[in-house]
Design a protein around this motif. Structure first.
Motif, PDB file in Angstrom:
ATOM      1  N   LEU A 152      39.947  27.206  13.824  1.00  0.00           N
ATOM      2  CA  LEU A 152      40.680  28.094  12.927  1.00  0.00           C
ATOM      3  C   LEU A 152      41.198  29.329  13.642  1.00  0.00           C
ATOM      4  O   LEU A 152      42.292  29.818  13.347  1.00  0.00           O
ATOM      5  CB  LEU A 152      39.783  28.501  11.757  1.00  0.00           C
ATOM      6  CG  LEU A 152      39.685  27.531  10.575  1.00  0.00           C
ATOM      7  CD1 LEU A 152      41.037  27.217   9.977  1.00  0.00           C
ATOM      8  CD2 LEU A 152      38.959  26.268  10.931  1.00  0.00           C
ATOM      9  N   ASP A 156      45.241  30.286  14.047  1.00  0.00           N
ATOM     10  CA  ASP A 156      45.801  31.564  13.627  1.00  0.00           C
ATOM     11  C   ASP A 156      46.389  32.359  14.788  1.00  0.00           C
ATOM     12  O   ASP A 156      46.924  33.450  14.592  1.00  0.00           O
ATOM     13  CB  ASP A 156      44.726  32.406  12.930  1.00  0.00           C
ATOM     14  CG  ASP A 156      44.624  32.090  11.442  1.00  0.00           C
ATOM     15  OD1 ASP A 156      45.192  31.054  11.027  1.00  0.00           O
ATOM     16  OD2 ASP A 156      43.987  32.869  10.707  1.00  0.00           O
ATOM     17  N   LEU A 167      37.504  31.644   5.125  1.00  0.00           N
ATOM     18  CA  LEU A 167      38.212  30.390   5.366  1.00  0.00           C
ATOM     19  C   LEU A 167      38.122  29.510   4.117  1.00  0.00           C
ATOM     20  O   LEU A 167      37.029  29.203   3.648  1.00  0.00           O
ATOM     21  CB  LEU A 167      37.613  29.673   6.569  1.00  0.00           C
ATOM     22  CG  LEU A 167      37.726  30.452   7.884  1.00  0.00           C
ATOM     23  CD1 LEU A 167      36.889  29.798   8.964  1.00  0.00           C
ATOM     24  CD2 LEU A 167      39.186  30.552   8.319  1.00  0.00           C
ATOM     25  N   ASP A 171      42.644  26.279   4.387  1.00  0.00           N
ATOM     26  CA  ASP A 171      42.537  26.502   5.833  1.00  0.00           C
ATOM     27  C   ASP A 171      41.939  25.293   6.530  1.00  0.00           C
ATOM     28  O   ASP A 171      42.422  24.866   7.594  1.00  0.00           O
ATOM     29  CB  ASP A 171      41.660  27.725   6.111  1.00  0.00           C
ATOM     30  CG  ASP A 171      42.328  29.029   5.744  1.00  0.00           C
ATOM     31  OD1 ASP A 171      43.517  29.191   6.043  1.00  0.00           O
ATOM     32  OD2 ASP A 171      41.647  29.890   5.152  1.00  0.00           O
ATOM     33  N   ARG A 174      44.488  22.498   6.594  1.00  0.00           N
ATOM     34  CA  ARG A 174      45.553  22.814   7.547  1.00  0.00           C
ATOM     35  C   ARG A 174      45.075  22.548   8.973  1.00  0.00           C
ATOM     36  O   ARG A 174      45.803  21.954   9.790  1.00  0.00           O
ATOM     37  CB  ARG A 174      45.943  24.280   7.375  1.00  0.00           C
ATOM     38  CG  ARG A 174      46.997  24.792   8.339  1.00  0.00           C
ATOM     39  CD  ARG A 174      47.473  26.167   7.897  1.00  0.00           C
ATOM     40  NE  ARG A 174      46.381  27.129   7.863  1.00  0.00           N
ATOM     41  CZ  ARG A 174      46.181  28.057   8.813  1.00  0.00           C
ATOM     42  NH1 ARG A 174      46.995  28.131   9.858  1.00  0.00           N
ATOM     43  NH2 ARG A 174      45.183  28.913   8.706  1.00  0.00           N
TER      44      ARG A 174
END
Length: 305
Positions: A152, A156, A167, A171, A174
């Motif tokens: 993650l 980002d 999160l 998220d 994704r």
């Protein structure tokens, strides 16, 4: 009285009785001979990645929950013992909280309303004996199977997520889509927030005060996917402060679902390798020490790609 949302969620997602009233393994029951054999297919290069931080005085502990960093002491050195034929011996011991570094939370680490996983009463943990039910040694032989890393922080575009970043399921999905694979029954989810990188590069001062991590809503997604374990590179898996009691995600995952959690895993080298070739799943082993009555355990997880 305060109404806590996590208790409603826990009731909805409860695995109590799913594997029998005496079960002490929880979601590790999702690990089967078939899932282990299938996970072997995630080994492509044979390269191994050890996912722990050093066990010693330089760790992150500052006294929270009476935890200290491990103390390593030599009891015998080569100058203390020499046999007539010239053989020398070294020996040592270590004093440490079981959950002071890279570790696993057992199923008596967190409970609420008088009970741990599968209805085990909180009185099952005593000062003299530790956990007489749901002890960490009941999880052996631990997790062996496919792991999937969701980066993650990398997704980002930063080195680490900011403290307090929650999160969400969106998220996770994704990040999962970016890996090109899908987490499924018996898998272990590894979450990289970059928080470990922050500690290792900037030092541990303030590192344990808050953190980015999974939001409570992720419990339903984890339950639906029938994951065997979740581990992260932060110190508590979930976002903190949590906003719905002390550790709401711990409460649901450990107490209601029966899931062992991995904390303070070093995912940096593994993430770099995954990023280099675009492959985010691997064979993973994570086994607790056989500590009778333990509520957690140090662990040296190994990912094989």
């Amino acid at each position: 009285m305060t109404e806590y949302a996590f208790k409603k969620t826990g009731k909805e997602l409860s695995n109590w009785g799913r594997w029998g009233d005496e079960d002490e393994k929880g979601t590790l029951n999702f690990v089967t001979p078939d899932t282990v054999k299938q996970a072997v297919g995630a080994i492509r290069t044979g390269r191994r990645y050890e996912l722990s931080i050093p066990v010693g005085s330089t760790g992150p502990q500052t006294g929270w929950m009476k935890r200290i960093n491990p103390v390593h002491t030599m009891t015998v050195t080569p100058h203390d013992f020499t046999a007539p034929e010239g053989v020398v011996i070294s020996d040592d011991f270590i004093t440490m909280p079981l959950q002071s570094g890279t570790q696993l939370d057992g199923l008596t680490h967190v409970g609420y309303d008088g009970a741990f996983y599968n209805g085990v009463p909180v009185d099952a943990v005593t000062p003299a004996r530790g956990a007489v039910r749901n002890s960490i040694d009941a999880t052996l032989p631990g997790f062996t199977g496919r792991g999937v890393l969701l980066d993650l922080a990398g997704l980002d575009g930063g080195e680490w997520l900011p403290a307090g970043r929650a999160l969400t399921v969106a998220d996770l999905e994704r990040a999962e889509e970016a890996t090109g694979t899908r987490l499924t029954t018996g898998d272990a989810l590894l979450v990289r927030t970059g928080w470990m990188r922050k500690g290792l590069t900037q030092g541990w001062d303030g590192w344990l005060e808050d953190e980015p991590g999974l939001a409570p809503e992720c419990a339903g997604w984890i339950h639906e996917r029938e994951l065997a374990m979740v581990a992260a590179d932060n110190w508590g898996v979930e976002v903190l402060p949590a906003g719905d009691g002390l550790v709401p995600l711990h409460a649901v995952l450990i107490r209601d679902m029966g899931m062992m959690l991995g904390e303070m895993w070093n995912l940096e080298e593994l993430a770099a390798a995954c990023r280099a070739d675009g492959t985010w799943d691997f064979f993973l082993t994570a086994t607790a020490l056989r500590v009778t009555g333990g509520t957690g355990s140090p662990v040296s997880p190994v990912a094989i790609r």
